[in-house]
Scaffold this motif. Structure first.
Motif, short mmCIF file in Angstrom:
data_model
loop_
_atom_site.label_atom_id
_atom_site.label_comp_id
_atom_site.label_asym_id
_atom_site.label_seq_id
_atom_site.Cartn_x
_atom_site.Cartn_y
_atom_site.Cartn_z
N LYS A 78 0.84 -1.20 0.00
CA LYS A 78 0.00 0.00 0.00
C LYS A 78 0.87 1.25 0.00
O LYS A 78 0.58 2.22 -0.71
CB LYS A 78 -0.93 0.03 1.21
CG LYS A 78 -1.79 1.29 1.25
CD LYS A 78 -2.69 1.34 2.46
CE LYS A 78 -1.95 1.77 3.67
NZ LYS A 78 -2.83 2.08 4.82
N ASP A 79 1.96 1.23 0.75
CA ASP A 79 2.87 2.36 0.79
C ASP A 79 3.42 2.68 -0.60
O ASP A 79 3.50 3.85 -0.99
CB ASP A 79 4.02 2.07 1.77
CG ASP A 79 4.96 3.24 1.95
OD1 ASP A 79 4.49 4.32 2.36
OD2 ASP A 79 6.16 3.08 1.67
N GLN A 82 0.64 4.37 -2.55
CA GLN A 82 0.47 5.75 -2.10
C GLN A 82 1.57 6.65 -2.65
O GLN A 82 1.31 7.78 -3.04
CB GLN A 82 0.46 5.82 -0.57
CG GLN A 82 -0.84 5.36 0.03
CD GLN A 82 -0.82 5.45 1.54
OE1 GLN A 82 0.08 4.95 2.19
NE2 GLN A 82 -1.85 6.06 2.10
N ARG A 83 2.80 6.16 -2.69
CA ARG A 83 3.92 6.96 -3.22
C ARG A 83 3.69 7.27 -4.71
O ARG A 83 3.94 8.38 -5.17
CB ARG A 83 5.24 6.23 -3.06
CG ARG A 83 5.74 6.17 -1.65
CD ARG A 83 7.01 5.32 -1.59
NE ARG A 83 7.39 5.01 -0.24
CZ ARG A 83 8.18 5.78 0.51
NH1 ARG A 83 8.66 6.90 0.01
NH2 ARG A 83 8.49 5.44 1.73
N ALA A 86 0.84 9.82 -4.98
CA ALA A 86 1.30 11.14 -4.52
C ALA A 86 2.21 11.80 -5.55
O ALA A 86 2.25 13.02 -5.67
CB ALA A 86 2.02 11.01 -3.18
N ASN A 90 -1.04 8.36 -11.12
CA ASN A 90 -2.27 7.58 -11.02
C ASN A 90 -2.73 6.98 -12.34
O ASN A 90 -3.56 6.08 -12.35
CB ASN A 90 -3.39 8.39 -10.37
CG ASN A 90 -3.58 9.73 -11.01
OD1 ASN A 90 -2.70 10.22 -11.71
ND2 ASN A 90 -4.72 10.33 -10.80
N ASP A 111 -6.31 7.07 5.21
CA ASP A 111 -5.68 6.93 3.89
C ASP A 111 -6.30 7.93 2.91
O ASP A 111 -7.50 8.20 2.98
CB ASP A 111 -5.88 5.52 3.33
CG ASP A 111 -5.00 4.49 4.00
OD1 ASP A 111 -3.98 4.87 4.59
OD2 ASP A 111 -5.34 3.30 3.93
N CYS A 115 -6.12 6.60 -2.90
CA CYS A 115 -5.52 5.32 -2.53
C CYS A 115 -6.60 4.31 -2.15
O CYS A 115 -6.55 3.15 -2.57
CB CYS A 115 -4.54 5.51 -1.38
SG CYS A 115 -3.65 4.01 -0.94
N LYS A 116 -7.59 4.74 -1.38
CA LYS A 116 -8.69 3.85 -1.01
C LYS A 116 -9.42 3.33 -2.24
O LYS A 116 -9.69 2.13 -2.35
CB LYS A 116 -9.69 4.58 -0.10
CG LYS A 116 -9.20 4.81 1.29
CD LYS A 116 -10.28 5.53 2.08
CE LYS A 116 -9.81 5.91 3.46
NZ LYS A 116 -10.82 6.67 4.21
#
Length: 127
Positions: A78-79, A82-83, A86, A90, A111, A115-116
């Motif tokens: 997940k990290d 997210q990176r 961010a 996407n 979160d 991301c979710k």
């Protein structure tokens, strides 16, 4: 996990296995005393996974990456997502699926929404 890895190899997938919980190796100093030697770029699990992604996986010609994670590996996957979100990636996220085994938690209330949404479409959890 071994049967999944064997099946992936049979089907021609490239495989990368990491151990982000290992941040040192044992060695001997010049006097023959046992010492711990730090593994560069691996002081924490997040740093280890980021290093592997940045130096190896992001340079891969693969257009899709499927992550099979165990335990805390789900949070580390997940990290990575997210990176990428961010960083504005996407539309070009290589991680297209995450399967977890014995993950305690992956989605958390705080979160980011993008991301979710991404993870709700891409994750399979198994206990």
């Amino acid at each position: 996990m071994i049967p999944c890895i064997q099946k992936a190899i049979e089907r021609g997938y490239g495989i990368v296995i990491t151990n982000p919980n290992l941040n040192h190796v044992s060695g001997l100093d010049l006097n023959g005393n046992k010492i711990k030697i730090a593994i560069p770029d691996s002081s924490a699990p997040e740093e280890h996974v980021k290093f592997i992604f940045d130096r190896v996986l992001s340079k891969s010609s693969a257009s899709q990456m499927h992550v099979l994670s165990y335990g805390n590996g789900a949070i580390l996957a997940k990290d990575l997502v997210q990176r990428q979100l961010a960083a504005g990636e996407n539309t070009n996220i290589k991680i297209t699926a995450i399967a977890t085994v014995e993950a305690s938690i992956i989605l958390e209330e705080d979160d980011p929404e993008d991301c979710k949404r991404f993870l709700k479409r891409k994750i399979i959890m198994s206990k």
